[in-house]
Design a protein around this motif. Sequence first.
Motif, PDB file in Angstrom:
ATOM      1  N   GLU A 226       0.955  -1.106  -0.027  1.00  0.00           N
ATOM      2  CA  GLU A 226       0.086   0.019  -0.086  1.00  0.00           C
ATOM      3  C   GLU A 226       0.848   1.268   0.014  1.00  0.00           C
ATOM      4  N   PHE A 227       2.262   1.066   0.330  1.00  0.00           N
ATOM      5  CA  PHE A 227       3.102   2.381   0.674  1.00  0.00           C
ATOM      6  C   PHE A 227       2.901   2.936  -1.098  1.00  0.00           C
ATOM      7  N   PHE A 228       2.901   2.156  -1.967  1.00  0.00           N
ATOM      8  CA  PHE A 228       3.271   2.537  -3.385  1.00  0.00           C
ATOM      9  C   PHE A 228       1.734   2.929  -4.128  1.00  0.00           C
ATOM     10  N   PHE A 229       0.932   2.208  -4.386  1.00  0.00           N
ATOM     11  CA  PHE A 229      -0.164   2.510  -5.355  1.00  0.00           C
ATOM     12  C   PHE A 229      -1.207   2.251  -4.784  1.00  0.00           C
ATOM     13  N   SER A 230      -1.760   3.102  -3.851  1.00  0.00           N
ATOM     14  CA  SER A 230      -3.071   2.829  -3.012  1.00  0.00           C
ATOM     15  C   SER A 230      -3.798   4.103  -2.784  1.00  0.00           C
ATOM     16  N   SER A 231      -5.032   3.972  -2.743  1.00  0.00           N
ATOM     17  CA  SER A 231      -5.778   5.281  -1.863  1.00  0.00           C
ATOM     18  C   SER A 231      -6.606   4.934  -0.803  1.00  0.00           C
ATOM     19  N   ARG A 232      -6.377   3.601  -0.348  1.00  0.00           N
ATOM     20  CA  ARG A 232      -6.798   3.026   0.804  1.00  0.00           C
ATOM     21  C   ARG A 232      -5.888   2.341   1.685  1.00  0.00           C
ATOM     22  N   GLY A 233      -6.148   2.067   3.223  1.00  0.00           N
ATOM     23  CA  GLY A 233      -5.426   1.147   3.576  1.00  0.00           C
ATOM     24  C   GLY A 233      -4.311   1.713   4.600  1.00  0.00           C
ATOM     25  N   LEU A 234      -4.046   1.042   5.676  1.00  0.00           N
ATOM     26  CA  LEU A 234      -3.277   1.530   6.796  1.00  0.00           C
ATOM     27  C   LEU A 234      -1.752   2.070   6.095  1.00  0.00           C
ATOM     28  N   GLY A 235      -1.305   1.136   5.351  1.00  0.00           N
ATOM     29  CA  GLY A 235      -0.050   1.563   4.422  1.00  0.00           C
ATOM     30  C   GLY A 235      -0.009   2.617   3.937  1.00  0.00           C
ATOM     31  N   TYR A 236      -1.338   2.965   3.025  1.00  0.00           N
ATOM     32  CA  TYR A 236      -1.195   4.240   2.530  1.00  0.00           C
ATOM     33  C   TYR A 236      -1.427   5.500   3.342  1.00  0.00           C
ATOM     34  N   LEU A 237      -2.378   5.332   4.380  1.00  0.00           N
ATOM     35  CA  LEU A 237      -2.417   6.454   5.260  1.00  0.00           C
ATOM     36  C   LEU A 237      -1.264   6.604   5.985  1.00  0.00           C
ATOM     37  N   LEU A 238      -0.356   5.639   6.686  1.00  0.00           N
ATOM     38  CA  LEU A 238       1.002   5.731   7.101  1.00  0.00           C
ATOM     39  C   LEU A 238       1.923   6.506   6.337  1.00  0.00           C
ATOM     40  N   SER A 239       1.963   6.309   5.080  1.00  0.00           N
ATOM     41  CA  SER A 239       3.143   6.998   4.188  1.00  0.00           C
ATOM     42  C   SER A 239       2.667   8.265   3.989  1.00  0.00           C
ATOM     43  N   ASN A 240       1.259   8.492   3.824  1.00  0.00           N
ATOM     44  CA  ASN A 240       0.650   9.660   3.652  1.00  0.00           C
ATOM     45  C   ASN A 240       0.764  10.787   4.627  1.00  0.00           C
ATOM     46  N   SER A 241       0.564  10.093   5.862  1.00  0.00           N
ATOM     47  CA  SER A 241       0.458  11.153   7.120  1.00  0.00           C
ATOM     48  C   SER A 241       2.227  11.596   7.465  1.00  0.00           C
ATOM     49  N   ILE A 242       3.131  10.378   7.040  1.00  0.00           N
ATOM     50  CA  ILE A 242       4.498  10.906   7.202  1.00  0.00           C
ATOM     51  C   ILE A 242       4.647  12.077   6.250  1.00  0.00           C
ATOM     52  N   LYS A 243       4.095  11.877   5.006  1.00  0.00           N
ATOM     53  CA  LYS A 243       4.529  12.946   4.098  1.00  0.00           C
ATOM     54  C   LYS A 243       3.881  14.365   4.253  1.00  0.00           C
ATOM     55  N   VAL A 244       2.593  14.402   5.034  1.00  0.00           N
ATOM     56  CA  VAL A 244       2.359  15.691   5.250  1.00  0.00           C
ATOM     57  C   VAL A 244       2.634  15.746   6.780  1.00  0.00           C
ATOM     58  N   ALA A 245       3.591  15.260   7.166  1.00  0.00           N
ATOM     59  CA  ALA A 245       4.106  15.611   8.712  1.00  0.00           C
ATOM     60  C   ALA A 245       3.211  15.346   9.874  1.00  0.00           C
ATOM     61  N   LYS A 246       2.088  14.409   9.591  1.00  0.00           N
ATOM     62  CA  LYS A 246       1.511  14.050  10.766  1.00  0.00           C
ATOM     63  C   LYS A 246       1.890  12.573  11.504  1.00  0.00           C
ATOM     64  N   MET A 247       3.128  13.090  12.002  1.00  0.00           N
ATOM     65  CA  MET A 247       3.680  11.881  12.793  1.00  0.00           C
ATOM     66  C   MET A 247       2.672  10.951  13.760  1.00  0.00           C
ATOM     67  N   PRO A 248       1.852  11.762  14.383  1.00  0.00           N
ATOM     68  CA  PRO A 248       1.007  10.882  15.548  1.00  0.00           C
ATOM     69  C   PRO A 248      -0.012  10.057  14.839  1.00  0.00           C
ATOM     70  N   LEU A 249      -0.448  10.510  13.603  1.00  0.00           N
ATOM     71  CA  LEU A 249      -1.361   9.598  12.903  1.00  0.00           C
ATOM     72  C   LEU A 249      -0.616   8.392  12.319  1.00  0.00           C
ATOM     73  N   GLY A 250       0.527   8.800  11.946  1.00  0.00           N
ATOM     74  CA  GLY A 250       1.404   7.700  11.367  1.00  0.00           C
ATOM     75  C   GLY A 250       1.825   6.506  12.291  1.00  0.00           C
ATOM     76  N   TRP A 251       2.097   6.873  13.522  1.00  0.00           N
ATOM     77  CA  TRP A 251       2.260   5.959  14.688  1.00  0.00           C
ATOM     78  C   TRP A 251       0.829   5.060  14.921  1.00  0.00           C
ATOM     79  N   ALA A 252      -0.087   6.153  15.116  1.00  0.00           N
ATOM     80  CA  ALA A 252      -1.464   5.481  15.094  1.00  0.00           C
ATOM     81  C   ALA A 252      -1.621   4.219  14.279  1.00  0.00           C
ATOM     82  N   CYS A 253      -1.101   4.178  12.848  1.00  0.00           N
ATOM     83  CA  CYS A 253      -1.514   3.382  12.039  1.00  0.00           C
ATOM     84  C   CYS A 253      -0.470   2.113  12.212  1.00  0.00           C
ATOM     85  N   ILE A 254       0.565   2.566  12.671  1.00  0.00           N
ATOM     86  CA  ILE A 254       1.488   1.335  13.013  1.00  0.00           C
ATOM     87  C   ILE A 254       1.104   0.496  14.144  1.00  0.00           C
ATOM     88  N   VAL A 255       0.362   1.261  15.380  1.00  0.00           N
ATOM     89  CA  VAL A 255      -0.010   0.596  16.495  1.00  0.00           C
ATOM     90  C   VAL A 255      -1.085  -0.268  16.197  1.00  0.00           C
TER      91      VAL A 255
END
Lengths: 284, 270
Positions: A226-255
């Motif tokens: 999902e890191f690469f080509f996706s518009s849904r899913g935890l991996g998409y949200l994770l890489s996306n929130s890192i890109k827009v500097a929302k680190m807490p949301l990224g960590w929430a995805c990992i949890v």
Amino acid sequence: MDSNTIREFTSSNNVISPDTEQGGDPWKFLKWLNPGFVLPLLAGALFLLLWELQIFHRIFDLKKYQLPLPSAIAEAMRDNLSLLLSYTGYTLTEAVLGMLIGSSCGFLIALAATAWPRWGGGSLTMVAALNAVPIVALAPIMNLWFGDGIGSRAAIVTATTMAAMAINAYKGMAAVDPLALDLMHSYAAGKRAVFRHLRIQNSLPYVFTALKINATASMIGAIVGEFFFSSRGLGYLLSNSIKVAKMPLGWACIVLAAIAGVIFYLVVERLEKVFIKWHPSRRA
Amino acid sequence: MKLNRALMRSRVLPLLVWICGLLVLWEAVSWWLLHVAKTPLAQSKLPYVHEVALTLWQYSGTLLREGGATFGNAGVGFLIGALSGVLLAVLMSLSRTIEQLAFPYAVASQMIPILGLAPIIYGIVRDEQMSRIIISGYITFFPVALNMLRGLRSVDPSALELMHSYAAKPWAVYWKLRFPAALPGLFSGLKIAATLAVTGAILVELMGAQRGIGVIMLRNLYYGPSHTYMFWSTVLVGALLGMASYWLMSLVERLVAPWQPEFRPQGGSR
């Protein structure tokens, strides 16, 4: 194979613990105080506390936006709960779907490799080679083939889970007791009967080991896909929130990914208990 | 010797047939997609094998250099992770407290999608070299530690008693008994970790780096159909790197711990 280790360790711990605490029934509540349980809990709490008090930030010279505090992660999780849950479900669907396809393919390959060792053995080698291919190299190809829907991630997971199942199931089918095999021969049992009554039974514990390995591996495959080509899913949200500097949301995805992975693993373990009750490693 | 060669032939020949068969099938499907089915982007989906091979040859210098960079970075992280994993395993085998402290977390960390952490680590460190090494090391660390600990613990008790009866020093017990016993476990951990370390290294490169095979992979993917062959070449190089790391580990295992049953010549034909 690592999951196998885990099981062996937990079972060996179970064997040891009755000897070490011979307190008897009145002291049963002391079991909760035994160092094997309390120490790691304390260490975890201490770790979280140090994190919350920004000790790590001082040691490694990190800013709060680089490594968010646990409270911020919890807050991000609460704020986006419905989104996170739906994405977790999506990722988990990909993982389960891919794992089911991949594991059944792997099992069939193992069957073929056992039935026709000379030619089927080659396919086993090919699958093992496929396993060594990095997921990140598979991901773009699967995307070209299956579009950016659920199919491409399921295909990635399929490819990554096939090998573990094929190799483990083959090991189980090949490592039958020679005496049992001789007995089958003396009854003039055909190849099919040997498979049905002996080899498949014998491979079941190995199959479940592979399923447990695959449970964690398939979550990784789905998320990395999902890191690469996706518009849904935890991996998409994770890489996306890192890109827009929302680190807490990224960590929430990992949890959440970790929690989903644990649940997936526990379900497989539960199934194992149901299906191979007869096996010595499962008896109390 | 003669038997050995016959064994080799009976095992290598089917494999060769398999590989050739797959290549022919690939070429045929590629031709079919292009000329019969006329699917859009046919060459991107499954390019001709010979074209990819040609590109692989033409740009072998670049690919080798970038692939080498990736492999080196993965290797450094792998070594650091493996060494600390071995160290932790030895500590856990020495002290019950350390094991009770660390083991539940080692198991739990297996459940966290480690590769999912890659963007986060990159976000924290903001340095491609460093984050690549951290990820490769982190991936290596736990499989090695868990498998090594199992090996250290699985020593034959009677051998241990014999060592005790000779009043062997603790380090002698470790050096002569426990370490050799732990080697098979160590290597199964290393083999799991080796390919994952390469994956981690490429993953970081895909997220933004200067050098490495992942960088040109991404670049050629975005350039579209004109760079299809180059893209597929980078994918092939990535695959080869993963396999090479696995083979390398198997080779080292064969040299260091050659007594294991799977390396013995197999008799019979069952």
